[in-house]
Enzyme design. Sequence first.
Site, mmCIF file in Angstrom:
data_model
loop_
_atom_site.group_PDB
_atom_site.id
_atom_site.type_symbol
_atom_site.label_atom_id
_atom_site.label_comp_id
_atom_site.label_asym_id
_atom_site.label_seq_id
_atom_site.Cartn_x
_atom_site.Cartn_y
_atom_site.Cartn_z
ATOM 1 N N HIS A 286 -16.124 5.487 2.265
ATOM 2 C CA HIS A 286 -16.161 6.571 3.247
ATOM 3 C C HIS A 286 -17.585 6.927 3.629
ATOM 4 O O HIS A 286 -17.822 7.686 4.558
ATOM 5 C CB HIS A 286 -15.438 7.796 2.706
ATOM 6 C CG HIS A 286 -14.003 7.492 2.375
ATOM 7 N ND1 HIS A 286 -13.618 7.081 1.123
ATOM 8 C CD2 HIS A 286 -12.895 7.468 3.142
ATOM 9 C CE1 HIS A 286 -12.313 6.841 1.142
ATOM 10 N NE2 HIS A 286 -11.856 7.070 2.345
ATOM 11 N N GLU B 215 0.974 12.465 -1.455
ATOM 12 C CA GLU B 215 1.102 13.559 -0.491
ATOM 13 C C GLU B 215 2.551 13.846 -0.129
ATOM 14 O O GLU B 215 2.836 14.871 0.467
ATOM 15 C CB GLU B 215 0.236 13.313 0.747
ATOM 16 C CG GLU B 215 0.542 12.034 1.483
ATOM 17 C CD GLU B 215 -0.413 11.813 2.656
ATOM 18 O OE1 GLU B 215 -1.614 11.654 2.408
ATOM 19 O OE2 GLU B 215 0.068 11.808 3.797
ATOM 20 N N ASP C 177 0.835 -1.214 0.000
ATOM 21 C CA ASP C 177 0.000 0.000 0.000
ATOM 22 C C ASP C 177 0.862 1.253 0.000
ATOM 23 O O ASP C 177 1.764 1.385 0.827
ATOM 24 C CB ASP C 177 -0.875 0.030 1.261
ATOM 25 C CG ASP C 177 -1.940 -1.060 1.249
ATOM 26 O OD1 ASP C 177 -2.436 -1.389 0.160
ATOM 27 O OD2 ASP C 177 -2.282 -1.567 2.334
#
Length: 770
Positions: free
Chosen positions: A708, A619, A613
Amino acid sequence: MKSIPYPTHSLGYPRIGDQRQLKRAVEAFWSGQIAEAELRERAAALRREHWLKQQRAGIDLIPSNDFSFYDQMLDMTALVGAVPERFGWSSEQVDLATYFRIARGNRDAAECCGNGHALEMTKWFDTNYHYLVPELHRGQSFRLGSTKPFDEFAEALALDIKTKPVLIGPVTYLLLSKTRDEEAFDPLALLGGLLPIYAEVLQRLVALGAEWVQLDEPVLALDLTDAQRAALLGAYRTLSEAVPGLRLLVATYFGDLRQNLSTLLALPVAGVHFDVTRAEAELDTLLAAFPGDKVLSLGFVDGRNIWKNDFAHSFELLVKAKSRLGPERLWLAPSCSLLHVPVTLRSESKLDPELRGWLAFADEKLAEVVTLARVLRDEPEPLVLSANRQACDARRASGRIHNRLVSERLAQVSAHDTQRKLPFAERSKIQRSRLSLPLFPTTTIGSFPQTDDVRSARARWKKGELADAEYESFLESKTAEVIASQEKIGLDVLVHGEFERNDMVEYFGEQLDGFAFTENGWVQSYGSRCVKPPIIFGDVSRPQPMTVRWSSYAQSLTTRPMKGMLTGPVTMLQWSFVRDDQPRSVTTRQIALALRDEVLDLEGAGIGMIQIDEPALREGLPLRRQDWKEYLKWAVEAFRLCAGGVRDETQIHTHMCYCEFNDIIDSIAALDADVISIETSRSNMELLTAFEEFSYPAEVGPGVWDIHSPRVPSADEMAALLRRACAVLPAEHVWANPDCGLKTRGWQEVLPALEHMVEAARRLRREHQS
Ligand code: GLN
Ligand code: ZN
C-alpha cells in the site's frame, strides 16, 4: 414542518452526484486543475440539485449536512475540533487544505509513516463505505472547528427549504474512535468534554431556524455495555436540556436493537428512527412499548440494497403502526442514508428491461417512501400500487431467477463435498514431493502492475475499437512478459499477472449467470473512490470455464509451478448487491458450486496450485457477536465447497488482507487451505500473535512487503520479518510474499522489492540449512 399527515423524510442523500461529479471536482482540485472556489461552487450546485430533487419528489423533511467533501465522520472531527496534533491545525476553523491532509496524509512528506500520515480508515458498520477513524487521546479537548452544518442549513433556507441537519451522535462518534495512547482508555470518558460542543452546534442551528435535527446513533445496532447505554441516556438528557426548543430525532439503522431497545425508547428526545428492513421482528415490541409523546420514523424502504420495495408487505406492517401512532407521530423514510445505493435508474440505458423493472435506486426509493405515505393519507395511488404488485410478482415468478439445475445440485451437496481426502499433514507431503519447493518458497498474490497500456487496451476493447483477437494477443504478450520477469527475479511459484481482469469480483461476475452490471451504479467507497457493485439477481451458475485459458497459457510458458487465481464466494457476495429473496448463505453456496467447477477445470488443465482469494471473509462478520458463529459456519463451508473436490497433490491457497483474525483463527484454520497469505508487514507482524496461542496446522505466507506504500523495503527488513514469523511458526510452513496484489504499484517498485524478497528468502534458507 406544518402538520402534514404521515410526513416523509430522508436520512441522507448520495452526495457524489449521478455522474460522479463530486469525485471529478475533488480530484481536479487535488491535482491543481481547479481552485478551491471552483470546487466549492460545484459542491454547492450539487447540494442544491439534491435538495430540489428531494423536494420535487415530495419529501417533506429534507436533510442537510449529509453532504461531505470526503467523509461524514471526518466532518464531525472537524466540527468538534478533534484534529490530531501532527496536522498542525491552529487556525480558528479547519480549512479545506487541513481537512484533506487529515483524510489523505501529508502528501509533501514521506507518504507513509512520515509526520502527517492520514487518519486510519475503516468500514462503516457492515457496509462497504469506509470512514476516517477519529483519533482521540486521554484528556482530549474539543472546540468548534467548522461552520459546515450552519452554512448548509442557511444555504438551503435561501432556497426556501428548511432542512433537518444531520449529525453523527456523540456516543457513536466516541465509540467509533481510537486512541494512540499507550494504554487504552474508555472514549466515553471524553463525553463530558464533547457534549458542550454538540450543545453549541444545536443552539446555533436553533438560532438559524432549525426545528428538527437528526442525530445518528447506529451503535444502537451493536452489542453495548450497561455503561454505554447509560452514556446514551445521559448524553441525550444533557442535549435536550441544552436546547429545549429543538426537536431531536435519534436515528438507528443497520440492525435490530435487542438489549438496546429500551434505551432507545427511554431517550428524552422528540423522535426516533427505526430500520424495519433489518429489524422487522422487533417492530411489534417496539410499537407496543412506544411512548405516547414521541414521533416514530419507520424505514421500510431498504437503503442498503437495490430492490423495489414490496408495498403489499410494507402495508401489512404499516397498518399496525398507523393505528398505534396516528398521522402526526408516524413518519416514513428509507431505512438508512441513501449513501449506500446508486443515485438513479434514469442513468441506466442498457439494463435489461425485465431486471430494471425490479430495481429502485436512491431517487426511486424516495418516490417509494412518498407513495407509502400517500396511501396512508388515503390519497389515491391505484396505478402505482398495481404496478408495484405486478413487478414483485413478476420477479418472484421469473424464469431468469430460478434455475432448476442449480437448486437440484445444491440439494445434493453433502459433507463429503467439502472434505479433502487426506488431512493436511499427509497431503502436504505429497504436495511437497510433487512441487519440489525450497524452504521459504517465494510467490506473489496474483496481480502485477496494471499500467496505462493495460488499462487503455481494455478500454479500447470495451468500446469496440480493439478487436478481440488483438486484445487477446496483447494480453498474451503482457502475460509472457510478466512470466519472464518472475523467472528472472527468481520467484518459485509464478502467477499470470491478472492483466485480463478489471476487478476481482466484476471479472468473475461478468462470466457467471445470475449476475448483472450497471453502467452508472456508482456507490461511494471512501473519499472520492466509488465502486460499481454487481447485482446478483438470480441463481448463479457457470456457463463455461472462466480462467482456465489464461492459467494454462501461462503454465505453458514456464516449467515453474503456476498458481491459478480465483475470487472466493464470500468476497463475491460481500462486494455485490445481493438477492433479498433467499438467505445470503444460499447465494454464497451457489457461487461456491460455480467456483468449484472452475477449480476442478484448472486442476484438470494441469494447474497444481489454486488460490481462492477471500479478502472479505472477515468483513462479512455480523455486527453482533452472537451471530458470528452461524455466519462463519456457512462462510467456511462455502470455501470448502469450492476447494474440497481437488486431489491431495493439488495445493489450495487462500489470501486475505486487512484481516485481524486473532478472534476467528479457528475458522481460518477450518478453511483447510494448504497455504494462506495474509497482510502482516504494516503491523510489523503483529497479526502473527494469533499463531502464538493457536497452533495453525497449515502453511502461512505472512506479507513481508506493504504494497500500500510506494516504499521499497530492503532485503534486511524482509529477512527480519521472516525471522519474526519463524518465531511463531515452524520454518517449513513459512512462505515469502507481499501483503497483497501488485496491480496498483509501478514496475519501478515491484522489480526491486521482489528481488529483495527473493534475496531475503535465500538468506533464511541458508540460516536454516546450516
Ligand atoms: N489476487 C488478487 C490480486 O492480486 C487479490 C486482491 C485482494 O486481495 N484484494 O490482485
Ligand atoms: Zn489482498
